[in-house]
Motif scaffolding. Structure first.
Motif, PDB file in Angstrom:
ATOM      1  N   GLY A  36     118.003  17.068  85.867  1.00 41.77           N
ATOM      2  CA  GLY A  36     116.829  17.766  85.352  1.00 41.77           C
ATOM      3  C   GLY A  36     116.475  17.303  83.951  1.00 41.77           C
ATOM      4  O   GLY A  36     115.300  17.087  83.628  1.00 41.77           O
ATOM      5  N   HIS A  37     117.486  17.143  83.104  1.00 41.40           N
ATOM      6  CA  HIS A  37     117.230  16.609  81.765  1.00 41.40           C
ATOM      7  C   HIS A  37     116.668  15.195  81.835  1.00 41.40           C
ATOM      8  O   HIS A  37     115.788  14.815  81.050  1.00 41.40           O
ATOM      9  CB  HIS A  37     118.524  16.577  80.952  1.00 41.40           C
ATOM     10  N   MET A  38     117.173  14.415  82.775  1.00 40.79           N
ATOM     11  CA  MET A  38     116.712  13.032  82.873  1.00 40.79           C
ATOM     12  C   MET A  38     115.236  12.959  83.268  1.00 40.79           C
ATOM     13  O   MET A  38     114.525  12.026  82.876  1.00 40.79           O
ATOM     14  CB  MET A  38     117.568  12.264  83.883  1.00 40.79           C
ATOM     15  N   LYS A  39     114.762  13.949  84.022  1.00 44.18           N
ATOM     16  CA  LYS A  39     113.333  14.004  84.336  1.00 44.18           C
ATOM     17  C   LYS A  39     112.513  14.225  83.074  1.00 44.18           C
ATOM     18  O   LYS A  39     111.427  13.653  82.899  1.00 44.18           O
ATOM     19  CB  LYS A  39     113.051  15.111  85.358  1.00 44.18           C
ATOM     20  N   LEU A  40     113.030  15.059  82.176  1.00 44.59           N
ATOM     21  CA  LEU A  40     112.351  15.254  80.896  1.00 44.59           C
ATOM     22  C   LEU A  40     112.321  13.952  80.110  1.00 44.59           C
ATOM     23  O   LEU A  40     111.301  13.596  79.508  1.00 44.59           O
ATOM     24  CB  LEU A  40     113.059  16.333  80.082  1.00 44.59           C
TER      25      LEU A  40
END
Length: 293
Positions: A36-40
């Motif tokens: 999820g952080h990597m999507k940001l």
């Protein structure tokens, strides 16, 4: 990728970027990064010349009986993940660097930060808004990226930026989920195997609520009661709160109309508190999205 632990070194590096006319995007995190952080990070990389990721477990947003000490931390693991992305700078300060002396200044949003999760966790959003303001002052980004899963947090930050006339675009990025629907969260690693399986009930309940909303249900109680039945059938889930709110303001909703709404659920599995959300409307709604202050 440069890793900074001091405010001054990060500011100096970003001053060079701005001198070259480069735009800056920031992804504030508390670490223990996941997809999820990597999507940001991906979104920030596509919209800015320079990406800064901050990693800081902020003690001022935890209450005295909350899970500050148990919150997962692994900076080397986080840096290894970020190294595969176009991240120019990582800011991983110590508590002493961020709070060298007791704070006499705070940012408090009332009533927005005192309802819903703010009512259950008094002072939480004051801690969030204050540390995010500090990070914005340190990085001075053009854009900042937050996940929609922490929806009240996203709404608080959007309102804070608007109220303070901060020249920052707040970009909300949709929740990333496991294949079985569980929203990604750094806290998931603390779930027992049985609680991990049980936690998928939140996504199933949100699916049901959204289906009723799109089918034309006009009373919030009908939607919420149907969701409570699903959650109550899972004995490992302890429902903490369930709300249907205006997606832009988090105002209470008495009658459902065409405006975008958000369903917010908080539940405890063992000693782990999980949150999830679903943004929806009777018809497909546009992203309530970016706030350009």
């Amino acid at each position: 990728m440069q890793v900074h632990t001091q405010i001054g070194t990060l500011r100096a590096a970003l001053a060079e970027c701005r001198a070259r006319g480069e735009s800056v995007g920031v992804v504030p995190t508390m670490g223990y990064l996941h997809a999820g952080h990597m999507k940001l990070v991906e979104r920030a990389s596509g919209e800015n010349d320079v990406v800064v990721v901050t990693i800081f477990v902020n003690p001022t947003q935890f209450g005295p009986n909350e899970d500050l000490d148990a919150y997962p931390r692994d900076l080397e693991r986080d840096l290894a993940q970020l190294d595969a992305f176009a991240v120019a700078h990582v800011f991983a300060p110590t508590v002493a660097e961020m709070y060298p002396q007791p704070l006499q200044t705070s940012v408090d949003l009332a009533p927005l930060g005192q309802i819903l999760i703010g009512a259950a966790r008094p002072g939480h959003f004051r801690g969030v808004a204050t540390v995010v303001t500090k990070l914005f002052n340190i990085v001075q980004p053009d854009r900042a990226y937050f996940g929609e899963k922490d929806y009240q947090q996203l709404t608080v930050i959007r309102r804070m930026v608007a109220d303070l006339s901060s020249p920052i675009a707040i970009v909300g990025v949709p929740t990333v989920r496991e294949a079985d629907g569980l929203a990604l969260s750094s806290r998931n690693v603390r779930l027992s195997p049985d609680d991990r399986n049980a936690a998928t009930v939140l996504a199933r309940a949100l699916d049901r609520g959204e289906a009723l909303l799109r089918a034309g249900a006009s009373e919030p109680a009908v939607i919420l009661d149907a969701m409570r039945v699903i959650i109550a059938a899972e004995p490992r889930a302890e429902l903490a709160s369930l709300d249907l709110r205006d997606a832009a303001t988090l105002d209470a909703v008495e009658t459902i109309d065409a405006r975008p709404l958000v369903i917010l659920v908080t539940a405890r599995f063992g000693d782990v508190l999980l949150i999830d959300q679903r943004i929806s409307a009777r018809t497909q709604c546009d992203d309530v999205g970016e706030n350009f202050a």
